[in-house]
Design a protein around this motif. Sequence first.
Motif, PDB file in Angstrom:
ATOM      1  N   PRO A  75      -5.359  14.914   7.778  1.00 18.19           N
ATOM      2  CA  PRO A  75      -5.936  14.691   6.445  1.00 18.19           C
ATOM      3  C   PRO A  75      -5.731  15.850   5.485  1.00 18.19           C
ATOM      4  N   GLU A  76      -5.671  17.082   5.998  1.00 19.49           N
ATOM      5  CA  GLU A  76      -5.480  18.212   5.095  1.00 19.49           C
ATOM      6  C   GLU A  76      -4.111  18.178   4.429  1.00 19.49           C
ATOM      7  N   TYR A  77      -3.165  17.429   5.008  1.00 21.16           N
ATOM      8  CA  TYR A  77      -1.879  17.220   4.338  1.00 21.16           C
ATOM      9  C   TYR A  77      -1.887  15.923   3.545  1.00 21.16           C
ATOM     10  N   TYR A  78      -2.196  14.819   4.221  1.00 20.39           N
ATOM     11  CA  TYR A  78      -2.031  13.545   3.514  1.00 20.39           C
ATOM     12  C   TYR A  78      -3.086  13.322   2.441  1.00 20.39           C
ATOM     13  N   GLY A  79      -4.213  14.037   2.520  1.00 22.45           N
ATOM     14  CA  GLY A  79      -5.182  13.964   1.429  1.00 22.45           C
ATOM     15  C   GLY A  79      -4.619  14.541   0.140  1.00 22.45           C
ATOM     16  N   LYS A  80      -3.833  15.601   0.255  1.00 25.85           N
ATOM     17  CA  LYS A  80      -3.189  16.185  -0.928  1.00 25.85           C
ATOM     18  C   LYS A  80      -2.074  15.273  -1.435  1.00 25.85           C
ATOM     19  N   GLN A  81      -1.461  14.565  -0.514  1.00 28.36           N
ATOM     20  CA  GLN A  81      -0.441  13.579  -0.912  1.00 28.36           C
ATOM     21  C   GLN A  81      -1.077  12.453  -1.716  1.00 28.36           C
ATOM     22  N   GLN A  82      -2.255  12.032  -1.307  1.00 27.11           N
ATOM     23  CA  GLN A  82      -2.982  11.013  -2.070  1.00 27.11           C
ATOM     24  C   GLN A  82      -3.295  11.509  -3.486  1.00 27.11           C
ATOM     25  N   LYS A  83      -3.635  12.794  -3.605  1.00 29.78           N
ATOM     26  CA  LYS A  83      -3.890  13.365  -4.920  1.00 29.78           C
ATOM     27  C   LYS A  83      -2.632  13.331  -5.780  1.00 29.78           C
ATOM     28  N   LEU A  84      -1.484  13.652  -5.187  1.00 25.29           N
ATOM     29  CA  LEU A  84      -0.229  13.582  -5.929  1.00 25.29           C
ATOM     30  C   LEU A  84       0.031  12.168  -6.437  1.00 25.29           C
ATOM     31  N   PHE A  85      -0.222  11.181  -5.573  1.00 23.27           N
ATOM     32  CA  PHE A  85      -0.020   9.780  -5.966  1.00 23.27           C
ATOM     33  C   PHE A  85      -0.895   9.440  -7.175  1.00 23.27           C
ATOM     34  N   LEU A  86      -2.132   9.886  -7.164  1.00 20.92           N
ATOM     35  CA  LEU A  86      -3.016   9.616  -8.293  1.00 20.92           C
ATOM     36  C   LEU A  86      -2.527  10.329  -9.555  1.00 20.92           C
ATOM     37  N   ASP A  87      -1.986  11.536  -9.388  1.00 22.02           N
ATOM     38  CA  ASP A  87      -1.378  12.227 -10.533  1.00 22.02           C
ATOM     39  C   ASP A  87      -0.209  11.417 -11.078  1.00 22.02           C
ATOM     40  N   PHE A  88       0.591  10.868 -10.178  1.00 23.53           N
ATOM     41  CA  PHE A  88       1.729  10.058 -10.605  1.00 23.53           C
ATOM     42  C   PHE A  88       1.257   8.798 -11.334  1.00 23.53           C
ATOM     43  N   MET A  89       0.176   8.197 -10.831  1.00 27.12           N
ATOM     44  CA  MET A  89      -0.372   7.016 -11.505  1.00 27.12           C
ATOM     45  C   MET A  89      -0.757   7.352 -12.940  1.00 27.12           C
ATOM     46  N   GLN A  90      -1.443   8.464 -13.095  1.00 24.64           N
ATOM     47  CA  GLN A  90      -1.901   8.863 -14.425  1.00 24.64           C
ATOM     48  C   GLN A  90      -0.718   9.143 -15.346  1.00 24.64           C
ATOM     49  N   ALA A  91       0.395   9.603 -14.782  1.00 22.20           N
ATOM     50  CA  ALA A  91       1.582   9.909 -15.587  1.00 22.20           C
ATOM     51  C   ALA A  91       2.464   8.689 -15.820  1.00 22.20           C
ATOM     52  N   GLY A  92       2.041   7.512 -15.336  1.00 27.87           N
ATOM     53  CA  GLY A  92       2.822   6.296 -15.552  1.00 27.87           C
ATOM     54  C   GLY A  92       4.009   6.139 -14.634  1.00 27.87           C
ATOM     55  N   LEU A  93       3.986   6.817 -13.480  1.00 26.13           N
ATOM     56  CA  LEU A  93       5.113   6.769 -12.556  1.00 26.13           C
ATOM     57  C   LEU A  93       4.873   5.832 -11.377  1.00 26.13           C
ATOM     58  N   VAL A  94       3.766   5.076 -11.415  1.00 29.80           N
ATOM     59  CA  VAL A  94       3.418   4.147 -10.337  1.00 29.80           C
ATOM     60  C   VAL A  94       3.270   2.756 -10.924  1.00 29.80           C
ATOM     61  N   GLU A  95       3.745   1.765 -10.196  1.00 33.75           N
ATOM     62  CA  GLU A  95       3.653   0.383 -10.661  1.00 33.75           C
ATOM     63  C   GLU A  95       3.391  -0.524  -9.459  1.00 33.75           C
ATOM     64  N   ARG A  96       2.619  -1.575  -9.694  1.00 32.75           N
ATOM     65  CA  ARG A  96       2.390  -2.578  -8.651  1.00 32.75           C
ATOM     66  C   ARG A  96       2.950  -3.902  -9.150  1.00 32.75           C
ATOM     67  N   ARG A  97       3.828  -4.495  -8.354  1.00 33.29           N
ATOM     68  CA  ARG A  97       4.421  -5.760  -8.748  1.00 33.29           C
ATOM     69  C   ARG A  97       4.900  -6.503  -7.510  1.00 33.29           C
ATOM     70  N   GLU A  98       5.218  -7.770  -7.720  1.00 34.26           N
ATOM     71  CA  GLU A  98       5.716  -8.577  -6.609  1.00 34.26           C
ATOM     72  C   GLU A  98       7.176  -8.240  -6.335  1.00 34.26           C
ATOM     73  N   SER A  99       7.522  -8.265  -5.051  1.00 37.62           N
ATOM     74  CA  SER A  99       8.889  -7.959  -4.661  1.00 37.62           C
ATOM     75  C   SER A  99       9.243  -8.731  -3.402  1.00 37.62           C
ATOM     76  N   TRP A 100      10.511  -9.060  -3.277  1.00 35.91           N
ATOM     77  CA  TRP A 100      10.985  -9.722  -2.059  1.00 35.91           C
ATOM     78  C   TRP A 100      11.127  -8.699  -0.943  1.00 35.91           C
ATOM     79  N   VAL A 101      10.651  -9.046   0.239  1.00 36.91           N
ATOM     80  CA  VAL A 101      10.685  -8.142   1.384  1.00 36.91           C
ATOM     81  C   VAL A 101      11.157  -8.899   2.620  1.00 36.91           C
ATOM     82  N   ASN A 102      11.523  -8.126   3.650  1.00 39.69           N
ATOM     83  CA  ASN A 102      11.806  -8.705   4.971  1.00 39.69           C
ATOM     84  C   ASN A 102      10.470  -8.864   5.699  1.00 39.69           C
TER      85      ASN A 102
END
Length: 872
Positions: free
Chosen positions: A138-165
Amino acid sequence: MSQPSSPSPSYDFNSVEPKWQQAWEKADIFTVPDVPPADKPKYYVLEMFPYPSGQLHMGHVRNYALGDVIARYKRARGFAVLHPMGWDAFGLPAENAARERGVHPQEWTLNNIAAMRATLQRLGFSLNWDREIATCLPEYYGKQQKLFLDFMQAGLVERRESWVNWDPVDQTVLANEQVVDGKGWRSGAPIEKKKLSQWFLRITDFAEDLLDGLKTLDRWPERVRTMQERWIGRSEGAKLTFSLHEPPVGLDTNLNAVEVFTTRPDTLFGMSFLAIAPDHPLAQWVAEQNPQAADFVAECRRLGTSVEAVETAEKRGFDTGLRVNHPFMDKSFPIWIANFVLMDYGTGALFGCPSGDQRDLDFAHKYALPVTPVVLPEGKDQADFAITTTAYTGDGTMINSGFLDGQTTEQARKTAIARLQDLGVGEGVVNWRLRDWGISRQRYWGCPIPVIHCPTCGAVPVPDEQLPVKLPEDVTFDKPGNPLDHHPTWKHTTCPCCGSPATRETDTFDTFVDSSWYFARFTAPHAPTPTVREAADGWLAVDQYIGGIEHAILHLLYARFFTRAMHRTGNLNVDEPFAGLFTQGMVSHESYKDSAGHWLYPEEVERTAEGVVKRGTTEPVTVGRVEKMSKSKRNTVAPVAIIERFGADTARWFVLSDSPPERDMEWTEAGVAGAARFAQRLFRTVCTVAASVPATPACPADMDRKADTLRRTTHRTLAAVTEALESFAINVAVARIHELTSALADAEKAASVAGMDFARREAAHILCLLCAPMMPHLAEEMFAALEPAAGLAATQAWPTPLPDLLAATQVTIAVQILGKLRGTIEALPDEDAAAVLARAEAEPNVARLLEGKRIVKRVHVPNRIVNFVTAG
């Protein structure tokens, strides 16, 4: 003068290696401050961190040995060296182990880390263990989660439908690499294409910058930059719209036109069909009306989503019965659903020009579609030019192309785009092969995506104060699919915005996310924030990154994207993570099978007078080809076994010496045994000097030529090894160390000549320091014998060659008789020919062979050759 030598000593690696590892640890010589010191230049060397599978292999040893050589060398050159180690610890293998062995993924992973850490430490690598990280903690991946939230705030994250295997048995998304022959690699179930809501990182926002940045990476291999350039895939062309000819009743008006991107608008007059992806909205509409079309679409979905799967499959299509109008001609062309068109690439539709594209030509021949040549190659006559079995993809002059006829292909592209714009049906655009990065994975053993789904508020970021979102430990693996979905309580929570009941995101991150920023975390691995700017700005970029060519595209590209994203969000101040990149070759070995066809490990095989047999038996063994070490073929060699048998330094020396580090190398028993013999010879040679030569011999003003020759050999070797290490030609450094060792051993024969004590002592001292980056334990033991009061070899400054001893003061002349080499002599550069010829004729072996012969001619090539032509 030299003292009588004592009996030859033997190097006992079993006692020596632990002793010096403890000494290094006690002296704390590999630790560096959080911020690089102001009084030293910094150097950050990093090898791609391993997945903790449980055992290191010799490929790991080669990778980390290369990095350790550079780290130790740079320390000796006065750099503050950051050389950390961590573990890429999330991923499907641990989850599969949990299912198959009934052990928790974390227990399996941490046990493996402990075993692999112990092996690395036994190898004596100069690593910053105080900065060790594991991505599953958690001491690593918790900081990774923080980065993801920073990316969300900067408009670098998107949720959409996609074709997958989609694997219907394991109920999970599979990466393209996990689909084998259209089936799930673990379950064996036929894979389905399925649309799911996925999280994406907007890497395409940086496409132009990622491409331009490659031009600045002059210390990267050219082929890696080329591979990335092709993956990013910038292409200029046209986007145009084909309107449907007589749209059918009931068709949504949004489907009355099909948009296409093409890099070859000049070939539009060669069109014979339009192809759409099976997942294209128009294809789906057709499938709803036509059961045969629906069957074909379902068959295509079983093919998988990867470009590789599509390109290798037989090209097949289904004629929809619909047609599109051509923008330049009063004609219409059929619309086909084709299995080689992907919805995720381009617009999911293309126009087929069989004369200019081999895939289109094969498709046209298969379904009897017309082929119209539109580009005439230079030197060809239009009257007899035709396209038969091979498409023409080059440039030329336009033919059969209306208003484009007679133009070059380059002119025609511009003319065609201008006409499309005039007609209002198209425009010139830049397109990218690069697609946004889908990071959602439906599995437990990964970093939880820090999002809460609220029926009222939608997808809501987890507040910073609630980070890290930890994985639950009490999970079960008795059901298919994602254990996080089955957990009775973990996913149930409240919305941080409105307080209503809500659910956590149960997808976890693609593990490529974990490895896309670890190099930055190493600069401040224990900080409460993802990075500490002063530390990150001080240490980054990585000066030398080392790893396999198999990571040339995705890992490196994602790391480059992450660095730019972290720069945008204020976590970093650089755009390129790795200033220098070295891709080492693989380690290979013979493979073996017993009489029943089962793979055997090398230790299960032995060579006898009768041939290769199963160890301890007479059962013959089939020897396969030399190929990359792999667990599946059991042609692996465990580093622990090599260390216990030969010592860590021998293992290091062999993987460094066999071939240039960028090339593949073959692990052989004879090779490692030879490395062990050399280690013993080197030890004996230096220890003989330590025992027989005074500690501080004087350098006489009048030095014998043999002593002077040894000094010059020593300093030239020092210069050559330094140059080799600077250019990553480590095998060259190894070869020069071999040469100096031989020269020092031979010098014992002339131990009594003037100046030889000084020359031998100097050579031994420098030899210890030259081999210290490669064989550090052996170097310490020799250095302690030679210079007992000087401290650790690992803390010594790198020696500097004396310029006066690098200049050529003599040359080696080859002496031939009738063109055959019979001996050599030493001469001054451009020495008088008569003196050279006289000395050549007096060379003992030459004199013996000339005895009784008549010399009819003496040939002298200055500084190179003497040749005696004889008769009788």
